[in-house]
Design a protein around this motif. Structure first.
Motif, PDB file in Angstrom:
ATOM      1  N   CYS A 176     -11.689   4.335   2.250  1.00 35.04           N
ATOM      2  CA  CYS A 176     -11.890   3.776   3.587  1.00 35.04           C
ATOM      3  C   CYS A 176     -12.703   2.487   3.536  1.00 35.04           C
ATOM      4  N   LEU A 215     -10.421  -0.375   2.797  1.00 34.84           N
ATOM      5  CA  LEU A 215      -9.600  -0.708   3.959  1.00 34.84           C
ATOM      6  C   LEU A 215     -10.401  -1.492   5.000  1.00 34.84           C
ATOM      7  N   GLU A 245       0.952   7.146   1.599  1.00 35.22           N
ATOM      8  CA  GLU A 245      -0.038   8.193   1.790  1.00 35.22           C
ATOM      9  C   GLU A 245      -1.347   7.578   2.291  1.00 35.22           C
ATOM     10  N   ASN A 246      -2.005   8.249   3.235  1.00 32.69           N
ATOM     11  CA  ASN A 246      -3.205   7.702   3.857  1.00 32.69           C
ATOM     12  C   ASN A 246      -4.474   7.927   3.045  1.00 32.69           C
ATOM     13  N   ASP A 247      -4.429   8.831   2.070  1.00 34.11           N
ATOM     14  CA  ASP A 247      -5.634   9.159   1.322  1.00 34.11           C
ATOM     15  C   ASP A 247      -5.637   8.541  -0.074  1.00 34.11           C
ATOM     16  N   TRP A 258      -7.513   7.002  10.367  1.00 33.65           N
ATOM     17  CA  TRP A 258      -7.309   8.276   9.684  1.00 33.65           C
ATOM     18  C   TRP A 258      -8.495   8.641   8.804  1.00 33.65           C
ATOM     19  N   ARG A 259      -9.241   7.663   8.362  1.00 29.12           N
ATOM     20  CA  ARG A 259     -10.373   7.898   7.448  1.00 29.12           C
ATOM     21  C   ARG A 259     -11.695   7.469   8.077  1.00 29.12           C
ATOM     22  N   LEU A 264       0.831  -1.197   0.000  1.00 28.74           N
ATOM     23  CA  LEU A 264       0.000   0.000   0.000  1.00 28.74           C
ATOM     24  C   LEU A 264       0.868   1.250   0.000  1.00 28.74           C
ATOM     25  N   THR A 277      -4.609   1.461  11.806  1.00 22.09           N
ATOM     26  CA  THR A 277      -4.096   2.828  11.800  1.00 22.09           C
ATOM     27  C   THR A 277      -4.592   3.597  10.584  1.00 22.09           C
ATOM     28  N   ARG A 278      -4.586   2.955   9.429  1.00 24.13           N
ATOM     29  CA  ARG A 278      -5.057   3.617   8.208  1.00 24.13           C
ATOM     30  C   ARG A 278      -6.558   3.905   8.278  1.00 24.13           C
ATOM     31  N   GLU A 280      -1.435  -2.106  11.105  1.00 18.36           N
ATOM     32  CA  GLU A 280      -1.278  -1.134  10.028  1.00 18.36           C
ATOM     33  C   GLU A 280      -2.630  -0.778   9.415  1.00 18.36           C
ATOM     34  N   LEU A 281      -3.478  -1.762   9.211  1.00 19.07           N
ATOM     35  CA  LEU A 281      -4.800  -1.497   8.657  1.00 19.07           C
ATOM     36  C   LEU A 281      -5.644  -0.661   9.616  1.00 19.07           C
TER      37      LEU A 281
END
Length: 426
Positions: free
Chosen positions: A111, A114, A105-107, A140-141, A102, A136-137, A133-134
């Motif tokens: 979402c 994810l 960048e988070n965007d 953010w969204r 992946l 956390t991502r 990790e998933l």
């Protein structure tokens, strides 16, 4: 399918993002995961935008795992039959590979994708670093998530609830721990509405504990909720499904709700809700009374405004029409009627509270007198009979008078007191 490279696709004729992924992949790439990773590395080396790389990954994942596709998958591997264990291992290896490639960048990845990936990861038992990790991502969204997407079932045998409440709690804690610049006011309000809807669904589970409910409802700051109707609905659902909740725990649940943030409809429902403690109902009524008083003050100020330099009211710059004055008077009359109605309800509730307090006080007084009478009888022997009966006389059990006797007062016959008691009819 012919493989198309970046050099063969002019910039002016590049397809949209949702269709661009199909131009970078062919069937051989889909069949071989190692080949896909190499192809993705070459795409990144050519300087392709991260959002386009994310769409390529999402498109590839939907070919491999049916759960990640919006529609039914159009690719099936029919070369050899696979057992359930083989499919489980392939999915686990696939999810771990997808997470590792992946973009940083988070965007770049939606979402909803994810969350679907996280659902499959928990189902097949992906290692903790990839799950972390998933999560956390997703945090953010989280404001982009929907109720259906976060209602993940619990795949753990140790969890008593049907929904994975612990997962949602971890996501919320990560979201709250983000910087203020990441979680703006709009994002915070969206997440608060999402949590209240999730609580209302999770409360239907009889195995949901009060501690989990309170922790999940209180993880967000108080200013995240502009209105507490959703939270009130969740609390009412929990009390309805769990009728055996003690009184103290009911009070703890009601402390989560700010009665000042309830709408008139929710306040009306709460004032008639028998599942709520009496103290909570009184607080709702007082809050509604304060709101009505504020509306009355505001309505009264429509006819003029107070000058900052003078104590009186100045005339408005425009004269109100007869219709406006009539509507305003009708609104004031309605608000006054509401105030009278709420005051009557509060008076009735206060009288009930006083009656309950008097009953409780009288019960403890009877209990104290009985204990005094019993202890006196043990310490003073037969003499406590008269003392105990005089105690009963004081609290209304009827007066008792001694019968006349030929023996002097204080004398004993055969070791017994000469006083014989009869109940007076007076």
């Amino acid at each position: 399918m012919k493989r198309v490279t970046l050099s063969e696709t002019p910039a002016s004729t590049q397809p949209p993002q949702q269709l661009a992924a199909e131009y970078w992949l062919d069937d051989s790439c889909i069949l071989d995961m190692d080949y896909f990773v190499k192809t993705l590395s070459s795409i990144k080396a050519k300087g392709v935008r991260p959002d386009l790389v994310g769409s390529i990954i999402a498109h590839y994942a939907s070919k491999w795992v049916p759960e990640l596709s919006e529609t039914s998958p159009n690719f099936e591997d029919t070369t050899s039959p696979k057992t359930a264990t083989t499919t489980w291992r392939q999915k686990k290896f696939f999810v771990e590979t997808i997470v590792s490639v992946l973009p940083i960048e988070n965007d770049t990845v939606p979402c909803n994708f994810l969350l679907k990936l996280l659902r499959v990861a928990n189902k097949v038992g992906v290692d903790h670093p990839y799950v972390d990790e998933l999560e956390t991502r997703v945090s953010w969204r989280l404001d982009e998530a929907s109720l259906v997407e976060i209602m993940m079932p619990s795949f753990s045998h140790t969890c008593a609830t049907l929904l994975d409440v612990e997962l949602v709690l971890r996501l919320l804690k990560r979201f709250v721990g983000l910087d203020e610049g990441v979680k703006g006011t709009c994002a915070l309000i969206k997440v608060a509405k999402l949590v209240d809807s999730y609580l209302a669904e999770a409360a239907l589970d009889i195995n949901l504990s009060l501690e989990d409910f309170v922790e999940l409802a209180g993880v967000l700051p108080p200013h995240a909720r502009a209105i507490d109707d959703g939270l009130y609905r969740a609390v009412d659902t929990f009390l309805k499904v769990h009728p055996g909740v003690p009184k103290q725990e009911r009070k703890l649940l009601c402390r989560l709700i700010d009665s000042r943030k309830l709408s008139p409809e929710a306040s009306l429902h709460a004032s008639q809700n028998e599942r709520l403690p009496l103290r909570a109902v009184v607080q709702v009524l007082f809050s509604e009374q304060n709101k009505i008083n504020q509306k009355l003050e505001w309505s009264g100020s429509l006819g003029g405004f107070r000058s900052p330099n003078q104590g009186g009211f100045e005339l408005p710059s425009r004269c109100h029409s007869k219709r406006e004055v009539t509507v305003q008077n009708m609104e004031i009359k309605r608000l006054q009627d509401d105030v009278v109605r709420l005051q009557n309800q509060i008076t009735a509730l206060q009288s009930q509270v006083e009656k309950l307090a008097e009953k409780k006080k009288g019960f403890f007084r009877w209990k104290k007198l009985l204990l005094i009478s019993a202890s006196t009888a043990v310490n003073d022997g037969v003499r406590s009979e008269g003392v105990g009966k005089r105690e009963f006389e004081e609290v209304g059990f009827g007066r008792h008078t001694p019968l006349p006797s030929s023996h002097p007062k204080g004398k004993h016959v055969n070791g017994k007191s000469s006083h014989r008691w009869r109940k007076s009819m007076s």
